[in-house]
Each structure stands twice: as structure tokens, then as C-alpha cells.
Motif scaffolding. Structure first.
Motif, PDB file in Angstrom:
ATOM      1  N   ARG A 247       0.843  -1.206   0.000  1.00 58.72           N
ATOM      2  CA  ARG A 247       0.000   0.000   0.000  1.00 58.72           C
ATOM      3  C   ARG A 247       0.878   1.257   0.000  1.00 58.72           C
ATOM      4  N   THR A 248       1.929   1.233   0.805  1.00 56.13           N
ATOM      5  CA  THR A 248       2.838   2.389   0.835  1.00 56.13           C
ATOM      6  C   THR A 248       3.454   2.618  -0.545  1.00 56.13           C
ATOM      7  N   ARG A 251       0.978   4.160  -2.864  1.00 47.65           N
ATOM      8  CA  ARG A 251       0.780   5.595  -2.596  1.00 47.65           C
ATOM      9  C   ARG A 251       1.942   6.416  -3.152  1.00 47.65           C
ATOM     10  N   SER A 254       1.540   6.592  -6.899  1.00 44.58           N
ATOM     11  CA  SER A 254       0.455   7.493  -7.260  1.00 44.58           C
ATOM     12  C   SER A 254       0.908   8.947  -7.115  1.00 44.58           C
ATOM     13  N   ASP A 293      -7.005   2.698  -6.537  1.00 46.24           N
ATOM     14  CA  ASP A 293      -8.080   2.329  -5.602  1.00 46.24           C
ATOM     15  C   ASP A 293      -8.409   0.848  -5.722  1.00 46.24           C
ATOM     16  N   ILE A 296      -5.648  -1.236  -4.095  1.00 47.33           N
ATOM     17  CA  ILE A 296      -5.689  -1.149  -2.628  1.00 47.33           C
ATOM     18  C   ILE A 296      -6.866  -1.957  -2.088  1.00 47.33           C
TER      19      ILE A 296
END
Ligand SMILES: Cc1cc2nc3c(=O)[nH]c(=O)nc-3n(C[C@H](O)[C@H](O)[C@H](O)COP(=O)(O)O)c2cc1C
Length: 312
Positions: A247-248, A251, A254, A293, A296
């Protein structure tokens, strides 16, 4: 010329398409002692090519960072190095190892191995143009019959370089066969410079073993670091730590690339969940995901056990 201040002995190798700013930050957070950009065209820099310049953007968290240049003309390499120095990296690296035909058949990258005297001139042009320390990344020769590393290394030393990284294969081998760590150790034994050994390190344990047996100042890890930044600190992540890390990374991608980053992330996603229990279906879905999204969300469902299946 100073040797840069590097804490630690496990270094992230430059890898085109993988070692971008987001992944370099991840690697540093997991203990990589230094990171490299992918190879950047000296000509592209001098021409001010936007895509080329973008490859050199970095975040302070990535330091110490080397920006790697490739090229085959001394004056272009020198001018590119001067411009790169203004960006403030810790090191400028010269690529003398890339085996891709588009690079080395024109005489750049591993093409420079064919002429050690000229390789020395290129290195001298770069060290003479900047105050920053300069390193070179080489292979052990062009092919089996021309393993000329013992001729090349003194030329680079005389040119004033501060560090040499050695991938223990010839250009002809590309990525086949195995890296010749005896050749790497032979270079470490004769050179007055710190040598970084590279090739086929698959685990943290391998890295420590290679450090002990090769006499190298540091080792460099490429392919095995993709999807496994824990290779640098030797940790074994749980499934939820893995999910959190991905997830990190998502991010960071992104933030750095915007929505198009999800496509660039797919090859990392495939590697992160490699070998994890119940992750085969997740991997399949992740590499097709078309938005951050969605990726995730898939990872959250994996954590909730939704991908568990008896056949996995
Ligand atoms: C996909 C990929 C891209 C690479 N790009 C670069 C590059 O831009 N510059 C470079 O010096 N080496 C590059 N390499 C070579 C690696 O830095 C390293 O020398 C090689 O993969 C051997 O190390 P490993 O066995 O740990 O992967 C690349 C390798 C791979 C697999």
C-alpha cells in the motif's frame, strides 16, 4: 576525489523500469545503503529532453543516491555530468555494463569494455568535469575471450574514479550462466578502490556470504530486490506487513506518477506476492488492476482472507 559516505554494505543496483524514485525510497527505508537511478542518456541530458530529465528526479530520503549516465563521447559525458552535478546527487556513476543492443552496439554501456584506454578517457572526462565523486559500473569483459577487467580497472583508477561496481558477467552472457565471483574477488584483491560486487545475490544471507568471501567493500542487489526490499535488512514480513508495504508503495507511485503509475506498478505487484500462501489469485487480479483504488481494495480483501482457497 572523496569516497562518498555510505553507511551499510548492501546497495540497490540500477534497474531500468524498476529503480525509480518510489522504489528507491522503499529500498532505503528497508536498509539499502545506497541507491542508483536507472541509466540516463548523457545526450538526452545535454539536449534537455524532458523524459530524460524526469528520470533524474529524486527525493531527499533517497540519499545517498547515484545518478547513472551512459554515453560514448567524452565531451557530451562531461557536459552531462556538469548538469547532473547541479541536481545535487551524492555520486555520478558511468554505465559500462549495459548489454542492451540499443545501448552497447553504438559503443556506450558495455560497448566501452572493448576499449579500456577509451573507457579510461571517458571516465577522466567525467571526473575532470565535476567535484562530485564518480563511480563506474562494469562487467568483467565483452565476451569469454576478452575478459579484460584487470586491464580496465587500473585505467579507471588512473582516471580518478572513487568506486567501481562489478557485475560478474561478460556482455555476451547478458543474464545467462552465473556471475563469476572469483573474478570479482580478484578485482577486489588488486584494486586500491572500494569494489562493489554484483550478480545473482538472492537473499540477505547470500549478500552477507558474498561480502565475507569476496573481499568487496559492498555488494549490490538487483533482481532479487524487486518485490523484496526486506532483502536489505534481512527481515521476514508477515502477510499484513507485506500488504502494508505494498500500500505504501502504491501511494508513492500514485504521488510520483499520478494515475498512470498503476501500469508501472504491475511488475512490482507480481513480485511482491510471489511465493506467498493464497496469493496466486490475488497476483492475477493485481496485475490487471487499472487504478490505485482497485489495487488497494484487492489487497484489503486479501488481508480479510477473501482470496484463500484450498488449492493454493
Ligand atoms: C530489468 C533490469 C534493468 C537493468 N537496468 C540497468 C541499468 O539501468 N543500469 C545498470 O548499470 N545495470 C542495469 N541492470 C543490471 C543490474 O544492475 C545488475 O547488474 C544485474 O541485474 C545483476 O545483478 P542481480 O543478479 O542482482 O540482478 C539491469 C538489470 C535488469 C534485470
Amino acid at each position: 576525489m572523496d569516497t562518498p559516505d555510505i553507511a551499510g554494505r548492501l546497495i540497490l543496483a540500477p534497474m531500468a523500469g524498476f529503480t525509480d524514485s518510489p522504489y528507491r525510497r522503499i529500498a532505503r527505508r528497508h536498509g539499502a545503503a545506497m541507491v542508483y537511478t536507472e541509466l540516463v542518456s548523457a545526450e538526452g541530458i545535454v539536449r534537455g529532453n524532458r523524459k530524460t530529465l524526469d528520470l533524474m528526479r529524486f527525493h531527499p530520503e533517497e540519499r545517498p543516491i547515484a545518478i547513472q549516465l551512459f554515453g560514448k563521447e567524452a565531451d557530451v559525458m562531461a557536459e552531462a555530468a556538469r548538469r547532473v552535478e547541479r541536481l545535487g546527487p551524492d555520486l555520478i556513476d558511468i554505465n559500462m555494463g549495459c548489454s542492451a543492443p540499443r545501448v552497447c552496439s553504438g559503443g556506450s554501456g558495455a560497448g566501452l569494455l572493448q576499449n579500456p584506454a577509451f573507457a579510461g578517457e571517458i571516465a577522466a572526462a567525467v571526473t575532470g568535469a565535476v567535484r562530485l565523486p564518480v563511480s563506474v559500473k562494469i562487467r568483467i569483459g565483452w565476451d569469454e575471450s576478452t575478459k579484460n577487467y584487470l586491464e580496465l580497472v587500473p585505467r579507471l583508477e588512473d582516471a580518478g574514479v572513487s568506486l567501481i561496481a562489478v557485475h560478474g558477467r561478460t556482455r555476451a552472457q547478458k543474464y545467462t550462466g552465473s556471475a563469476d565471483w572469483e573474478a570479482i574477488a580478484a578485482i577486489a584483491a588488486v584494486s586500491k578502490l572500494p569494489i562493489i560486487g554484483n550478480g545473482d545475490i538472492r537473499s540477505h544471507r547470500d549478500a552477507l556470504d558474498r561480502l565475507t568471501t569476496s573481499g568487496c567493500a559492498a555488494v549490490m542487489i538487483g533482481r532479487a530486490a524487486v518485490g523484496n526490499p526486506w532483502i536489505f535488512n534481512g527481515a521476514a514480513p508477515t502477510a499484513s506487513e507485506l500488504a502494508e508495504e505494498v500500500r505504501t508503495h502504491l501511494r508513492l507511485m500514485s504521488g510520483f506518477y499520478g494515475e498512470r503509475g498503476i501500469v508501472l506498478m504491475r511488475k512490482h505487484l507480481a513480485r511482491y506476492f510471489h511465493g506467498f500462501r493464497n496469493a496466486a489469485r490475488l497476483r492475477g487480479a493485481l496485475v490487471r488492476s487499472s487504478s490505485f483504488d482497485e489495487a488497494i481494495d484487492l489487497i484489503g480483501r486479501f488481508e480479510n482472507g477473501e482470496f484463500d482457497s484450498p488449492e493454493d
